[in-house]
Design an enzyme around this catalytic site. Structure first.
Site, short mmCIF file in Angstrom:
data_model
loop_
_atom_site.label_atom_id
_atom_site.label_comp_id
_atom_site.label_asym_id
_atom_site.label_seq_id
_atom_site.Cartn_x
_atom_site.Cartn_y
_atom_site.Cartn_z
CD GLU A 253 -2.03 2.00 1.27
OE1 GLU A 253 -1.61 2.80 0.32
OE2 GLU A 253 -2.30 2.48 2.43
CB CYS A 287 -1.75 6.27 1.52
SG CYS A 287 -3.14 5.75 2.63
CD GLU A 384 2.32 9.46 -1.61
OE1 GLU A 384 3.35 8.75 -1.54
OE2 GLU A 384 1.21 9.24 -1.04
#
Ligand code: NAD
Length: 482
Positions: A253, A287, A384
């Site tokens: 993840e 996330c 990100e």
């Protein structure tokens, strides 16, 4: 902060708190002040070896002998202990991660809810009987992998422990948990509560330490049968490569660049709190943060103005002051986020949140930024950032919205804001994401909802019932009896 009721500088191995075999410790830093909070164990290969051996022993002994219902009851008991200590756990998490107290408390209750959910599910995972050739009876058994390794990041320690360790234990695996070196206290408190709940020795082992030491030792350990990892793409690649040496399945993840799509017909009053909160919650270190807000031209100016007003009203301060936003986790993380911002011309900054007046001098504070006018292929719109930075991007029509939404290497979560039911269904199919939210975002945490990504967001699913399949293996039994 609440008084620490457990030793912070130990590993939990075989039901005992033990000093790391190398005798070394690491300083844990309070991000709100930059001051040392505690010393934690610097676990290494030998500690991981001992933890894996303890887990193997638990599987061969008391833990492995429990029925699914007994395991479930124990996890539910642990969940009740967690809920009863929610305020203490929240104080630890707030001090350790820097998140405002109310968010930390929500995380503690989420951990309790995971344990309630997986405790209740433990005896409800069933196999099948399969019609086959005449004279055969065929059925399937869902069995634990064995020893599961859990490498957890610093951003949501309690929630990630709940979804990963909770599901693994429910399926009868024995776990070795390697918390993040930046935030470790609630993992240790969880271990203490697990002992209080009566978990047999070795069912849960905890080895704090550095990623390249304890983390790498766990990822590559030949005695581990499954690895669950949450964190960065680069480390995910290293973990998968290490696990591949033992052909061990891995759940990864790895975060994302998740979009929310706002169409002209959206209910903007309903959308606005979600548009901003999903970007700045936990100081953007989430996330599934919605770091890209894609807005149709007809409402673009209204959305931009309303979001900017909300940004200006946000307050950044120490976790204990329970404002909207806390500090980033570390000086390093603040450097990373500021490094991204260094690429932006001032005219791209639409709004910035305000810092509280009384910020402790050593804290890692960063004012959330709302950016606009950037090319969709610019690094700020593609990579990100893992900080409270959102990028507004306009679109003309549905086709362009889909192309933009799917136009990064990630695919974790997407949100759609439109009143058009047919469009909702079309987009839900076309968006590249592991979760799609229609007229909401995040669904209040969603313990029950399978979660995970595609592309560089990783693979495998945690949360919900689906996680129980991931933390188990299927055996087919074919009996020929004539
Ligand atoms: P990281 O991936 O390096 O660390 C996450 C966990 O992996 C920690 O427990 C760490 O000790 C461990 N680890 C590190 N190196 C390892 C190795 N070689 N083998 C095994 N385990 C190892 O993340 P980070 O350095 O803490 O943060 C860097 C970036 O990662 C952030 O800027 C962010 O983009 C991303 N991140 C994402 C998430 C997420 O929820 N997806 C969480 C944290 C960080």
């Amino acid at each position: 902060m609440t008084t620490l009721w457990f030793d912070t500088d130990k590993c939990l191995i075989k039901g005992q708190w033990q000093a790391p075999l190398g005798g070394q410790s690491l300083a844990l830093i309070n991000p709100s002040t930059g001051q040392e909070l505690a010393q934690i164990a610097r676990g290494q290969q030998a500690d991981i070896d001992a933890a894996v051996a303890a887990a193997q022993g638990a599987l061969a002994g008391d833990w492995g002998a429990l029925t699914a219902a007994e395991r479930g009851r124990m996890l539910a008991d642990l969940g009740r202990l967690v809920a009863a200590r929610a305020d203490d756990l929240a104080a630890l998490e707030a001090a350790d991660v820097g998140k405002p107290l109310k968010q930390a408390r929500a995380d503690a209750l989420a951990l309790a809810r995971y344990l309630e959910f997986y405790g209740g599910a433990a005896d409800k995972v069933m196999g099948q009987t399969i019609p086959y050739l005449s004279g055969y009876t065929v059925y399937t058994l869902r069995e634990p992998h064995g020893v599961t390794g859990h490498i957890v990041p610093w951003n949501y320690p309690m929630q990630i422990i709940g979804r990963s360790v909770g599901a693994a234990l429910a399926m009868g695996n024995a776990a070795v948990l390697k918390p993040a070196e930046e935030a470790c206290l609630t993992a240790l408190a969880f271990g203490d509560l697990a002992l209080e709940a009566g978990l047999p020795a070795g069912a849960l082992n905890i080895v704090p330490g550095l990623g390249p030491e304890a983390g790498a030792a766990l990822a590559g350990h030949s005695g581990v049968q499954h690895i669950s990892f949450t964190g960065s793409v680069a480390t995910g690649v290293a973990v998968q490569a290490a696990a591949a040496q033992n052909l061990v399945p891995v759940t990864l993840e790895l975060g994302g660049k998740s979009p929310q799509l706002v169409f002209d017909d959206a209910d903007l009053d309903a959308a606005l709190p979600f548009l901003v909160n999903a970007g700045v919650q936990n100081a953007g270190q989430t996330c599934s943060a919605a770091s890209r807000i894609l807005v149709q031209r007809g409402v673009y100016d209204r959305v931009a103005e309303a979001m900017a007003a909300r940004y200006r009203a946000l307050r950044v301060g120490p976790a204990a002051h329970d404002l909207d936003i806390g500090p980033l986790i570390s000086a390093r993380q603040r450097d990373i986020v500021q490094g991204f911002l260094g690429q932006t011309a001032p005219e791209h900054e639409l709004a910035r949140a305000a810092m509280a007046a009384d910020l402790p001098p050593g804290g890692f504070y960063f004012a959330p930024r709302l950016l606009a006018g950037l090319a969709p292929d610019s690094p700020l719109a593609q990579q990100e950032i893992f900080g409270p930075v959102q990028v507004l991007i306009p679109f003309e029509d549905e086709a362009e919205a889909i192309a933009l939404a799917n136009g990064t290497e990630y695919g974790l979560v997407a949100g759609i804001w439109t009143r058009d039911g047919a469009r909702q269904m079309r987009l839900a199919k076309k968006l590249r994401a592991g979760q799609v939210f229609i007229n909401n975002y995040g669904a209040g945490g969603g313990v029950e909802l399978p979660f995970g990504g595609t592309g560089k967001s990783g693979h495998g699913r945690e949360k919900g019932f689906e996680a129980l399949y991931g933390f188990s293996t299927l055996k087919t039994v074919a009996a020929l009896h004539g």
